[in-house]
Structures are given as C-alpha cells and as structure tokens.
Design a protein around this motif. Structure first.
Motif, mmCIF file in Angstrom:
data_model
loop_
_atom_site.group_PDB
_atom_site.id
_atom_site.type_symbol
_atom_site.label_atom_id
_atom_site.label_comp_id
_atom_site.label_asym_id
_atom_site.label_seq_id
_atom_site.Cartn_x
_atom_site.Cartn_y
_atom_site.Cartn_z
ATOM 1 N N PRO A 77 0.817 -1.226 0.000
ATOM 2 C CA PRO A 77 0.000 0.000 0.000
ATOM 3 C C PRO A 77 0.850 1.275 0.000
ATOM 4 C CG PRO A 77 -0.853 -1.568 1.600
ATOM 5 C CD PRO A 77 0.459 -2.112 1.107
ATOM 6 N N PHE A 78 1.948 1.254 0.747
ATOM 7 C CA PHE A 78 2.828 2.416 0.809
ATOM 8 C C PHE A 78 3.578 2.610 -0.504
ATOM 9 C CE2 PHE A 78 2.368 0.779 5.137
ATOM 10 C CZ PHE A 78 1.787 1.889 5.737
ATOM 11 N N LEU A 79 4.034 1.505 -1.102
ATOM 12 C CA LEU A 79 4.715 1.588 -2.393
ATOM 13 C C LEU A 79 3.789 2.175 -3.457
ATOM 14 C CD1 LEU A 79 6.619 -1.837 -2.391
ATOM 15 C CD2 LEU A 79 7.610 0.435 -2.071
ATOM 16 N N HIS A 80 2.536 1.726 -3.465
ATOM 17 C CA HIS A 80 1.568 2.260 -4.429
ATOM 18 C C HIS A 80 1.241 3.724 -4.147
ATOM 19 C CE1 HIS A 80 0.702 -1.190 -6.927
ATOM 20 N NE2 HIS A 80 0.659 -1.954 -5.849
ATOM 21 N N LEU A 81 1.122 4.092 -2.881
ATOM 22 C CA LEU A 81 0.866 5.485 -2.526
ATOM 23 C C LEU A 81 2.018 6.379 -3.000
ATOM 24 C CD1 LEU A 81 -0.816 7.655 -1.086
ATOM 25 C CD2 LEU A 81 0.449 7.089 1.010
ATOM 26 N N PHE A 82 3.242 5.937 -2.752
ATOM 27 C CA PHE A 82 4.405 6.700 -3.206
ATOM 28 C C PHE A 82 4.423 6.794 -4.731
ATOM 29 C CE2 PHE A 82 7.764 7.362 0.216
ATOM 30 C CZ PHE A 82 6.825 7.463 1.220
ATOM 31 N N LYS A 83 4.012 5.742 -5.417
ATOM 32 C CA LYS A 83 3.932 5.767 -6.881
ATOM 33 C C LYS A 83 2.905 6.804 -7.318
ATOM 34 C CE LYS A 83 4.589 3.980 -11.057
ATOM 35 N NZ LYS A 83 5.856 4.079 -11.746
ATOM 36 N N TRP A 84 1.723 6.781 -6.700
ATOM 37 C CA TRP A 84 0.641 7.694 -7.045
ATOM 38 C C TRP A 84 1.040 9.157 -6.800
ATOM 39 C CZ3 TRP A 84 -2.731 10.739 -3.965
ATOM 40 C CH2 TRP A 84 -3.826 11.254 -4.650
ATOM 41 N N LEU A 85 1.768 9.390 -5.712
ATOM 42 C CA LEU A 85 2.214 10.745 -5.384
ATOM 43 C C LEU A 85 3.406 11.206 -6.222
ATOM 44 C CD1 LEU A 85 2.013 10.592 -1.483
ATOM 45 C CD2 LEU A 85 0.470 11.812 -3.044
ATOM 46 N N GLY A 86 4.043 10.264 -6.919
ATOM 47 C CA GLY A 86 5.225 10.601 -7.710
ATOM 48 C C GLY A 86 6.511 10.564 -6.911
ATOM 49 N N LEU A 87 6.404 10.270 -5.633
ATOM 50 C CA LEU A 87 7.596 10.227 -4.785
ATOM 51 C C LEU A 87 8.458 8.994 -5.039
ATOM 52 C CD1 LEU A 87 6.126 11.446 -1.380
ATOM 53 C CD2 LEU A 87 7.687 12.677 -2.888
ATOM 54 N N GLY A 88 7.816 7.882 -5.330
ATOM 55 C CA GLY A 88 8.564 6.644 -5.546
ATOM 56 C C GLY A 88 9.537 6.771 -6.707
ATOM 57 N N ASP A 89 9.042 7.237 -7.845
ATOM 58 C CA ASP A 89 9.905 7.408 -9.018
ATOM 59 C C ASP A 89 10.971 8.475 -8.769
ATOM 60 O OD1 ASP A 89 8.661 5.473 -10.730
ATOM 61 O OD2 ASP A 89 7.006 6.876 -11.012
ATOM 62 N N TYR A 90 10.587 9.538 -8.073
ATOM 63 C CA TYR A 90 11.537 10.612 -7.781
ATOM 64 C C TYR A 90 12.682 10.104 -6.899
ATOM 65 C CZ TYR A 90 13.501 14.911 -5.923
ATOM 66 O OH TYR A 90 14.375 15.900 -5.559
ATOM 67 N N ILE A 91 12.330 9.444 -5.800
ATOM 68 C CA ILE A 91 13.358 8.931 -4.876
ATOM 69 C C ILE A 91 14.211 7.873 -5.568
ATOM 70 C CG2 ILE A 91 13.722 7.637 -2.728
ATOM 71 C CD1 ILE A 91 11.181 9.101 -1.652
ATOM 72 N N TYR A 92 13.556 6.970 -6.315
ATOM 73 C CA TYR A 92 14.314 5.944 -7.036
ATOM 74 C C TYR A 92 15.312 6.602 -7.994
ATOM 75 C CZ TYR A 92 15.682 1.971 -9.809
ATOM 76 O OH TYR A 92 16.446 1.018 -10.428
ATOM 77 N N GLY A 93 14.861 7.596 -8.729
ATOM 78 C CA GLY A 93 15.741 8.290 -9.677
ATOM 79 C C GLY A 93 16.935 8.931 -9.008
ATOM 80 N N LYS A 94 16.705 9.558 -7.853
ATOM 81 C CA LYS A 94 17.815 10.180 -7.113
ATOM 82 C C LYS A 94 18.836 9.140 -6.660
ATOM 83 C CE LYS A 94 16.996 14.589 -6.941
ATOM 84 N NZ LYS A 94 17.920 15.528 -7.550
ATOM 85 N N ILE A 95 18.342 8.041 -6.111
ATOM 86 C CA ILE A 95 19.248 6.995 -5.637
ATOM 87 C C ILE A 95 19.997 6.369 -6.813
ATOM 88 C CG2 ILE A 95 19.351 4.696 -4.571
ATOM 89 C CD1 ILE A 95 17.013 5.645 -2.764
ATOM 90 N N ALA A 96 19.288 6.056 -7.882
ATOM 91 C CA ALA A 96 19.910 5.411 -9.045
ATOM 92 C C ALA A 96 20.972 6.296 -9.688
ATOM 93 C CB ALA A 96 18.840 5.033 -10.069
ATOM 94 N N SER A 97 20.742 7.593 -9.720
ATOM 95 C CA SER A 97 21.708 8.487 -10.370
ATOM 96 C C SER A 97 22.946 8.750 -9.515
ATOM 97 C CB SER A 97 21.039 9.809 -10.747
ATOM 98 O OG SER A 97 20.665 10.533 -9.594
#
Length: 120
Positions: A77-97
């Motif tokens: 549920p938290f992973l999906h919420l973060f996806k919906w808010l755009g935070l998941g992709d944003y945080i993933y992108g920061k860590i990956a870069s």
C-alpha cells in the motif's frame, strides 16, 4: 520473474541478495545484465524485471518484486501510494543516479591513478 540487476553496483547486489533470502517460494530468478552479450543501455540506469512477458523498470520493478514476496506485501500500500504521489519514481531516480559502481569510485589516494605522462 527475472530480475536483471547491475553486478557492478553494491546497492543492486545487496538488494538482490535480500530479495533472494525473502524468496522462499522460489518465484525470482536473478541475472546480472553485465553477463549478457548485448543489453539495452537503459539497463545501466535502472533495475529491470521481466514477468509473464511484461517488462518493468525502476520503481515499478520494485513494486512488481514486492508483489511476489509475501514478506513485503505489507509494504505494497505504501509503495503504491508513493507511486501515485510521484515520490517513488523521484526517490528511485535520485538513488539510481548517485549510486557507485565497482571499480568506479573505489580507489583511495593514488592507488588506481594511471600516469599519463610518458617516462623518459
């Protein structure tokens, strides 16, 4: 599901090791994309998974992995919420870069320095 991870990345290998320990139903297969002869350059930028003919990458790949690991279902549920808010992709992108690759960034001092001046 096949997880294509970067074996040059400590974070990637540590994550894969954790997922392997949590995979008591043997639903995951791990493959370093570095062992493939011809892989898409996009694999160097983010995690990729293939499951039932479908590809997922980045943060969505993490969600797909969590779906197959009962120990991580509580996080969905938290992973999906973060996806919906755009935070998941944003945080993933920061860590990956900002991840470090081996042997890149692993030298201290002059230990790995290559002398570019010809010796007389």
């Amino acid at each position: 599901m096949i997880i294509y991870y970067d074996s040059y990345c400590r974070l990637c290998t540590a994550s894969s090791s954790l997922w392997k320990k949590l995979d008591w139903r043997n639903k995951l297969t791990f493959q370093t994309f570095r062992a493939l002869e011809d892989y898409p350059a996009e694999m160097e930028k983010s995690l990729h998974v293939q499951h039932k003919g479908q590809w997922s990458k980045g943060y969505q790949a993490i969600i797909e992995i969590a779906k197959l690991l009962p120990a991580l279902w509580i996080l969905l549920p938290f992973l999906h919420l973060f996806k919906w808010l755009g935070l998941g992709d944003y945080i993933y992108g920061k860590i990956a870069s900002h991840r470090r690759l081996v042997p890149v960034d692993q030298c201290q001092g002059d230990a790995c320095r290559i002398d570019t001046k010809p010796k007389p």
